[in-house]
Design a protein around this motif. Structure first.
Motif, PDB file in Angstrom:
ATOM      1  N   GLN A 192      -7.041   5.709  -7.969  1.00 17.44           N
ATOM      2  CA  GLN A 192      -7.346   5.099  -6.672  1.00 17.44           C
ATOM      3  C   GLN A 192      -6.855   5.952  -5.510  1.00 17.44           C
ATOM      4  O   GLN A 192      -7.560   6.144  -4.517  1.00 17.44           O
ATOM      5  CB  GLN A 192      -6.701   3.710  -6.605  1.00 17.44           C
ATOM      6  CG  GLN A 192      -6.965   2.964  -5.304  1.00 17.44           C
ATOM      7  CD  GLN A 192      -6.338   1.578  -5.314  1.00 17.44           C
ATOM      8  OE1 GLN A 192      -6.063   1.035  -6.372  1.00 17.44           O
ATOM      9  NE2 GLN A 192      -6.117   1.037  -4.143  1.00 17.44           N
ATOM     10  N   TYR A 193      -5.620   6.491  -5.627  1.00  9.35           N
ATOM     11  CA  TYR A 193      -5.036   7.292  -4.556  1.00  9.35           C
ATOM     12  C   TYR A 193      -5.122   8.794  -4.828  1.00  9.35           C
ATOM     13  O   TYR A 193      -4.661   9.596  -4.011  1.00  9.35           O
ATOM     14  CB  TYR A 193      -3.573   6.914  -4.348  1.00  9.35           C
ATOM     15  CG  TYR A 193      -3.372   5.547  -3.727  1.00  9.35           C
ATOM     16  CD1 TYR A 193      -3.523   5.351  -2.360  1.00  9.35           C
ATOM     17  CD2 TYR A 193      -3.028   4.445  -4.504  1.00  9.35           C
ATOM     18  CE1 TYR A 193      -3.332   4.108  -1.775  1.00  9.35           C
ATOM     19  CE2 TYR A 193      -2.831   3.190  -3.940  1.00  9.35           C
ATOM     20  CZ  TYR A 193      -2.980   3.037  -2.574  1.00  9.35           C
ATOM     21  OH  TYR A 193      -2.789   1.797  -2.005  1.00  9.35           O
ATOM     22  N   LYS A 207     -11.734   7.175 -11.427  1.00  7.85           N
ATOM     23  CA  LYS A 207     -12.094   6.588 -10.127  1.00  7.85           C
ATOM     24  C   LYS A 207     -13.489   5.982 -10.163  1.00  7.85           C
ATOM     25  O   LYS A 207     -13.736   4.914  -9.592  1.00  7.85           O
ATOM     26  CB  LYS A 207     -12.002   7.642  -9.018  1.00  7.85           C
ATOM     27  CG  LYS A 207     -12.188   7.048  -7.629  1.00  7.85           C
ATOM     28  CD  LYS A 207     -11.683   7.957  -6.543  1.00  7.85           C
ATOM     29  CE  LYS A 207     -11.725   7.241  -5.199  1.00  7.85           C
ATOM     30  NZ  LYS A 207     -11.172   8.048  -4.107  1.00  7.85           N
ATOM     31  N   ALA A 210       2.235   7.377  -9.130  1.00  4.96           N
ATOM     32  CA  ALA A 210       1.612   6.065  -9.329  1.00  4.96           C
ATOM     33  C   ALA A 210       2.589   5.087  -9.980  1.00  4.96           C
ATOM     34  O   ALA A 210       2.633   3.901  -9.617  1.00  4.96           O
ATOM     35  CB  ALA A 210       0.364   6.207 -10.198  1.00  4.96           C
ATOM     36  N   TYR A 214      -3.603   3.062 -10.196  1.00  2.00           N
ATOM     37  CA  TYR A 214      -3.329   3.654  -8.891  1.00  2.00           C
ATOM     38  C   TYR A 214      -3.485   5.173  -8.839  1.00  2.00           C
ATOM     39  O   TYR A 214      -3.763   5.726  -7.781  1.00  2.00           O
ATOM     40  CB  TYR A 214      -1.928   3.252  -8.424  1.00  2.00           C
ATOM     41  CG  TYR A 214      -1.809   1.773  -8.167  1.00  2.00           C
ATOM     42  CD1 TYR A 214      -2.482   1.179  -7.109  1.00  2.00           C
ATOM     43  CD2 TYR A 214      -1.055   0.960  -9.001  1.00  2.00           C
ATOM     44  CE1 TYR A 214      -2.397  -0.183  -6.883  1.00  2.00           C
ATOM     45  CE2 TYR A 214      -0.958  -0.405  -8.788  1.00  2.00           C
ATOM     46  CZ  TYR A 214      -1.640  -0.967  -7.725  1.00  2.00           C
ATOM     47  OH  TYR A 214      -1.562  -2.323  -7.508  1.00  2.00           O
ATOM     48  N   TYR A 272       4.365  10.020  -0.401  1.00  2.00           N
ATOM     49  CA  TYR A 272       5.116  10.257  -1.634  1.00  2.00           C
ATOM     50  C   TYR A 272       5.783  11.616  -1.587  1.00  2.00           C
ATOM     51  O   TYR A 272       5.449  12.479  -0.770  1.00  2.00           O
ATOM     52  CB  TYR A 272       4.212  10.146  -2.862  1.00  2.00           C
ATOM     53  CG  TYR A 272       3.017  11.079  -2.860  1.00  2.00           C
ATOM     54  CD1 TYR A 272       3.112  12.366  -3.380  1.00  2.00           C
ATOM     55  CD2 TYR A 272       1.797  10.672  -2.342  1.00  2.00           C
ATOM     56  CE1 TYR A 272       2.021  13.220  -3.386  1.00  2.00           C
ATOM     57  CE2 TYR A 272       0.693  11.515  -2.339  1.00  2.00           C
ATOM     58  CZ  TYR A 272       0.814  12.786  -2.872  1.00  2.00           C
ATOM     59  OH  TYR A 272      -0.268  13.636  -2.861  1.00  2.00           O
ATOM     60  N   ASN A 284       0.828  -1.211   0.000  1.00  2.00           N
ATOM     61  CA  ASN A 284       0.000   0.000   0.000  1.00  2.00           C
ATOM     62  C   ASN A 284       0.861   1.259   0.000  1.00  2.00           C
ATOM     63  O   ASN A 284       1.994   1.263   0.500  1.00  2.00           O
ATOM     64  CB  ASN A 284      -0.919   0.009   1.224  1.00  2.00           C
ATOM     65  CG  ASN A 284      -2.020  -1.026   1.116  1.00  2.00           C
ATOM     66  OD1 ASN A 284      -2.638  -1.171   0.058  1.00  2.00           O
ATOM     67  ND2 ASN A 284      -2.249  -1.783   2.178  1.00  2.00           N
ATOM     68  N   LEU A 285       0.304   2.340  -0.555  1.00  2.00           N
ATOM     69  CA  LEU A 285       1.002   3.623  -0.606  1.00  2.00           C
ATOM     70  C   LEU A 285       0.880   4.322   0.747  1.00  2.00           C
ATOM     71  O   LEU A 285      -0.223   4.566   1.233  1.00  2.00           O
ATOM     72  CB  LEU A 285       0.394   4.505  -1.706  1.00  2.00           C
ATOM     73  CG  LEU A 285       0.996   5.901  -1.867  1.00  2.00           C
ATOM     74  CD1 LEU A 285       2.445   5.813  -2.326  1.00  2.00           C
ATOM     75  CD2 LEU A 285       0.178   6.731  -2.858  1.00  2.00           C
ATOM     76  N   VAL A 344      -3.412  10.565  -7.051  1.00  2.00           N
ATOM     77  CA  VAL A 344      -2.065  11.100  -7.209  1.00  2.00           C
ATOM     78  C   VAL A 344      -1.772  11.194  -8.707  1.00  2.00           C
ATOM     79  O   VAL A 344      -2.516  10.665  -9.537  1.00  2.00           O
ATOM     80  CB  VAL A 344      -1.015  10.191  -6.529  1.00  2.00           C
ATOM     81  CG1 VAL A 344      -1.226  10.172  -5.025  1.00  2.00           C
ATOM     82  CG2 VAL A 344      -1.070   8.768  -7.089  1.00  2.00           C
ATOM     83  N   SER A 385      -8.201  11.379 -12.171  1.00  2.70           N
ATOM     84  CA  SER A 385      -9.298  11.196 -11.215  1.00  2.70           C
ATOM     85  C   SER A 385     -10.615  10.778 -11.869  1.00  2.70           C
ATOM     86  O   SER A 385     -11.408  10.085 -11.228  1.00  2.70           O
ATOM     87  CB  SER A 385      -9.500  12.483 -10.398  1.00  2.70           C
ATOM     88  OG  SER A 385      -9.814  13.577 -11.247  1.00  2.70           O
TER      89      SER A 385
END
Length: 531
Positions: free
Chosen positions: A352-353, A502, A360, A349, A248, A244-245, A355, A499
């Motif tokens: 999802q996050y 998502k 990612a 990713y 960053y 998992n992130l 970023v 985004s």
């Protein structure tokens, strides 16, 4: 490798002239060998030819080829034309071409030019030859000398002058290793290169560095690193052991582009220290991409100034510094295949996050180092089976091609035309990828596991990788132009905001994302309606 420099003192002028003559012949052999390599000469044939023409032994000749090969490889990594290499330095060459230079300034430049072109000699190390055959360090009456082979069983001895000014000077460790090797007979290889500078001859010895055992390993998680050219920076992603992130960071590299060579080296070390200190602070190993070539742009990309600066910078130098510093501090470094890290990062990713695609991508590098496999999310698998959406995506790509053709027809600037042609080529490739997938979906066919009957044992692995890579390519083609380019981006021509994916990734509702506004919590302003 550790490189240490020392000054050489000769017993008389005759010995010094013998070495200078050898350096001149070796430098000529290196330049001549470089041209023959461009012509495709085989190494063994070229080695014998150089030894005969320049009156050097075959080992010197082979080392000249080795140096020429490294120049050729470096040139290709920079994206420069190998035929335009100037031995001695292009900047110095351009200065000498200026006719207004005269007097002492011109003479000084000519002296420096001659030294750079003619003042080189190199011999690679060999454990079986007491460390080095042609350029060997020996002890004579308690003092260190360099024995230089200048002909068939003919040598010149030069005294090594190297004062030690600090306690942790690595020269101390090298001298101790030489002493122990002569005492025990357990030799180690060391490369030696002679350089002529300001009238003096210097010896540069390179030895393999011994690193302590790693105390921070992959089991503690990793700091994934992604090198990016646009914008020019490092993206770092802290990845937990479960993939998992956690956090960053970005480190800008733009200051390196306008710096001189020495300044650039200093700044690279500063960046490397910053990365390694962060890894030590977080207690994470380091994961980098095992890159062969970093994209540095092409003519017509609209960024001529940045492209010119990127061509002068070798990204591997920075990654090597990070790797060396990390190993010195007991931090494990993992190098991983960079294939599809950017595509997976931006499609899986980044939304999802929430970023950007660079962070990612660094996350994917870190996860790959930890051994995680990147499977297609369930919603993306369903999207690849939705014929209605794929037909919509196909129509959008066709419309994009028509739009680019109209733009190309109305553009008069030749460089902008090349940039448009590049985008047109990429879009056509995406169209073909999507058409091929749609035909297979409509016909109910599947990709053959392998087309080579001779490698049947490899078919399951090759088939999986083939399907895996094609799936991500199809996804990129089905989502980039039809969906992502419909939303406003922070930079013209560059996708930075992922985004909008998502909703597709989490809810599997790609039709809703296409038809109306898609407000994404935490992503800033709502994106506009498309379709």
């Amino acid at each position: 490798m550790i490189t240490l420099e020392s000054l050489l003192e000769f017993q008389n002028e005759e010995d010094r002239q013998k070495v200078l003559d050898l350096m001149r012949r070796f430098s000529s052999a290196e330049r001549y060998g470089y041209q023959r390599l461009l012509e495709g000469w085989p190494r063994e044939e070229l080695k014998k030819h150089l030894a005969r023409v320049f009156q050097i032994n075959t080992r010197y000749a082979d080392d000249a080829i080795l140096k020429a090969s490294s120049v050729l490889k470096s040139c290709r990594e920079r994206g420069q034309s190998p035929s335009k290499v100037v031995f001695g330095g292009r900047n110095l060459f351009e200065k000498l071409k200026k006719k207004h230079l005269n007097g002492s300034r011109r003479e000084e430049l000519k002296r420096e030019w001659r030294e750079r072109r003619q003042g080189n000699l190199y011999s690679r190390g060999d454990r079986s030859k007491q460390g080095n055959l042609n350029l060997r360090f020996v002890w004579l009456e308690g003092e260190l000398y360099l024995r230089i082979c200048v002909g068939e069983r003919r040598w010149v001895w030069a005294k090594v002058v190297r004062p030690v000014k600090r306690e942790k000077d690595k020269w101390i460790g090298f001298i101790w290793s030489l002493y122990q090797a002569e005492k025990t007979g357990e030799w180690f290889p060391y490369d030696v290169e002679l350089k002529l500078r300001d009238g003096e001859i210097y010896a540069l010895v390179s030895v393999r560095e011994k690193f302590p055992p790693a105390t921070i390993t992959l089991e503690s998680g990793v700091l994934g690193i992604d090198v990016n050219a646009y914008p020019f920076h490092l993206a770092l992603a802290e990845v937990s052991p479960d993939g998992n992130l956690l956090g960053y960071e970005r480190i800008s590299l733009h200051e390196l582009l306008s710096a001189s060579h020495d300044r650039r080296e200093y700044l690279c070390w500063q960046v490397a220290y910053r990365v390694v200190n962060l890894a030590l602070e977080k207690g994470r190993a380091i994961a980098v991409e095992d890159l062969e070539k970093l994209p540095k742009g092409r003519r017509g990309d609209g960024l001529p100034k940045l492209r010119k600066k990127l061509q002068r910078w070798i990204y591997k130098s920075l990654l090597e510094k990070i790797e060396v510093l990390a190993k010195r501090h007991g931090v494990e470094v993992a190098k991983k295949d960079p294939a599809y890290t950017s595509v997976i990062g931006k499609l899986k990713y980044a939304p999802q996050y929430l970023v950007d695609k660079d962070v990612a991508g660094a996350l994917v590098v870190g996860r790959r180092a930890l051994g995680f496999e990147e499977k297609l999310p369930e919603s993306y698998e369903l999207l690849l089976q939705d014929e209605e959406y794929l037909l919509y995506a196909l129509a959008q790509l066709e419309e994009k091609i028509k739009e680019l053709k109209r733009e190309l027809k109305g553009e008069e600037n030749e460089w902008r035309k090349r940039a448009i042609k590049k985008r047109l080529s990429v879009t056509r490739s995406e169209l073909k990828t999507l058409q091929r997938h749609l035909r297979m979906l409509q016909s109910g066919e599947s990709e053959p596991v392998s087309r080579d009957p001779a490698d049947q044992r490899k078919e399951p692995v090759r088939g999986y990788l083939l399907r895996w890579r094609k799936s991500w390519r199809v996804l990129s083609a089905a989502l980039t132009v039809p969906l992502l380019e419909k939303f406003p981006q922070s930079s013209k021509g560059t996708l930075r905001d992922f985004s909008p994916l998502k909703t597709v990734l989490v809810a599997g509702d790609w039709k809703r994302a296409v038809r109306r506004l898609v407000p994404v919590p935490g992503a800033g302003a709502a994106v506009q309606e498309c379709g």
